[in-house]
Design an enzyme around this catalytic site. Sequence first.
Site, PDB file in Angstrom:
ATOM      1  CD  GLU A  70      -3.028  -0.727   0.126  1.00 15.18           C
ATOM      2  OE1 GLU A  70      -3.071   0.362  -0.697  1.00 15.18           O
ATOM      3  OE2 GLU A  70      -3.439  -1.711  -0.562  1.00 15.18           O
ATOM      4  CG  LEU A  89       9.374   3.107  -5.669  1.00 19.23           C
ATOM      5  CD1 LEU A  89       8.944   2.529  -4.309  1.00 19.23           C
ATOM      6  CD2 LEU A  89       8.382   3.300  -6.522  1.00 19.23           C
ATOM      7  N   GLY A  90      10.672   7.826  -5.711  1.00 20.03           N
ATOM      8  CA  GLY A  90      10.328   9.278  -5.260  1.00 20.03           C
ATOM      9  C   GLY A  90       9.616   9.292  -3.822  1.00 20.03           C
ATOM     10  CE1 TYR A  91       5.041  13.025  -4.162  1.00 20.01           C
ATOM     11  CE2 TYR A  91       5.703  11.055  -5.870  1.00 20.01           C
ATOM     12  CZ  TYR A  91       4.987  12.086  -5.496  1.00 20.01           C
ATOM     13  OH  TYR A  91       4.264  12.915  -6.737  1.00 20.01           O
ATOM     14  CB  CYS A 116     -15.089   3.356 -13.431  1.00 23.82           C
ATOM     15  SG  CYS A 116     -16.096   5.146 -13.421  1.00 23.82           S
ATOM     16  CB  CYS A 158     -19.555   4.128 -20.138  1.00 24.13           C
ATOM     17  SG  CYS A 158     -18.725   5.467 -19.189  1.00 24.13           S
ATOM     18  CB  CYS A 182     -19.476   0.063 -17.393  1.00 24.35           C
ATOM     19  SG  CYS A 182     -19.754   0.119 -15.614  1.00 24.35           S
ATOM     20  CB  CYS A 199     -23.465   4.951 -14.095  1.00 29.07           C
ATOM     21  SG  CYS A 199     -22.159   6.372 -14.201  1.00 29.07           S
TER      22      CYS A 199
HETATM   23  S1  SF4 Z   1     -20.974   3.564 -16.751  1.00 33.40           S
HETATM   24 FE1  SF4 Z   1     -20.321   4.859 -14.998  1.00 33.40          FE
HETATM   25  S2  SF4 Z   1     -19.481   3.512 -13.411  1.00 33.40           S
HETATM   26 FE2  SF4 Z   1     -19.465   2.650 -15.539  1.00 33.40          FE
HETATM   27  S3  SF4 Z   1     -17.539   2.954 -16.456  1.00 33.40           S
HETATM   28 FE3  SF4 Z   1     -18.975   4.630 -16.956  1.00 33.40          FE
HETATM   29  S4  SF4 Z   1     -18.790   6.097 -15.733  1.00 33.40           S
HETATM   30 FE4  SF4 Z   1     -17.716   4.577 -14.564  1.00 33.40          FE
END
Ligand code: SF4
Length: 359
Positions: free
Chosen positions: A33, A76-78, A188, A194, A197, A203
Amino acid sequence: MNFTSQLLDWYKNNKRVLPWKERNDPYAIWVSEIILQQTRVQQGAGYYAKFLEKFPTVFHLADAAEEEVLRIWQGLGYYTRARNMHKTAKTIVSHYKGVFPTTIEQLRQLSGIGPYTAAAIGSFAFGLPVVALEGNGYRILARYYAVEEPLESARAKKIFTDLANQQLPKDNSAAFNQALMDFGSLVCTPKPLCHSCPLSEACKAFREDKTDLLPARQIKTPPRNRYFNYLVYTLDNTTFIGQRKKDDIWKGLYEFPLIETAEPVTFQQLCNTEMFKHMLGTGTLSAFPELIPDDTRTMPPHKLSHQTIYAVFYNIRLQNLLPFLQQKYVPVACKDLSQYAISRLTEKYLVFFHNFAGL
Ligand code: SF4
């Protein structure tokens, strides 16, 4: 199906196979992480493997010298991240006998562990019912719910955390948090896919044709420009470096003697700076004709998150040792420079330097 079941369904069939997902011990999760905070997954994977090979447990990390940690981190920086990890490893060994604390409150007390990292460790390692939201999660929620609040604001963070908490399956927080990350990385994305998706029907941003506008961002202030003039002195096969001590970028890393100026300068102008005169002591430049550089390298602008470094490296071959070098810098055989923790900028420069020094 609602948001959570669609997301988890997608995750079951599309999750990314990543090295850190194979382990659920808090040490490995923490390492991954922190590395991934400002680093792309592909680059992070190499560093993750290298880091765990060098420091397989929190005890190894706590026992290491800070320079060793910085050297593994190099590129890696930071670097504050690496220093904080080192500090935290020591705390875990001294206060918790080497066992990671298991509550969010205790995790948050450790250096370099913010709300997101604490939640990620808490949910991935201990199954705590908490949301771990980072850039990917914010982007998905901003679009799915069409939140117009700029991402950087505290109010937006609160809105997103509340929305995610409403969706969180309390008995499966790890999968939910991982799913948000993977979905944000694969579907996303900043340029979202989309049309393939599974969440598109509900959405809001997609329905209102706002996916390009969300998440909303605050206007950024332009990065600050800094001008670094490095003096690369060589005497036979030795050069001179110093450690950065100030609370500034690259603290703890080594570099060649540096004069920072407020604007770009020629070598002649550099010679007239107080710092350069100070380096010469009572002498003047005319008394040191050898200080005229043999070679000058102007590096491409080196971009950091809030600043851009314009660096010039002047190679100066000495006939005799200058007193200030002896007093303030560490002599290093040119071939051994790679053993020191250095910035990515200096690392890039060394490719030229080794040609110049004939190594
Ligand atoms: S439909 Fe909405 S949730 Fe799905 S990829 Fe597009 S912007 Fe993201």
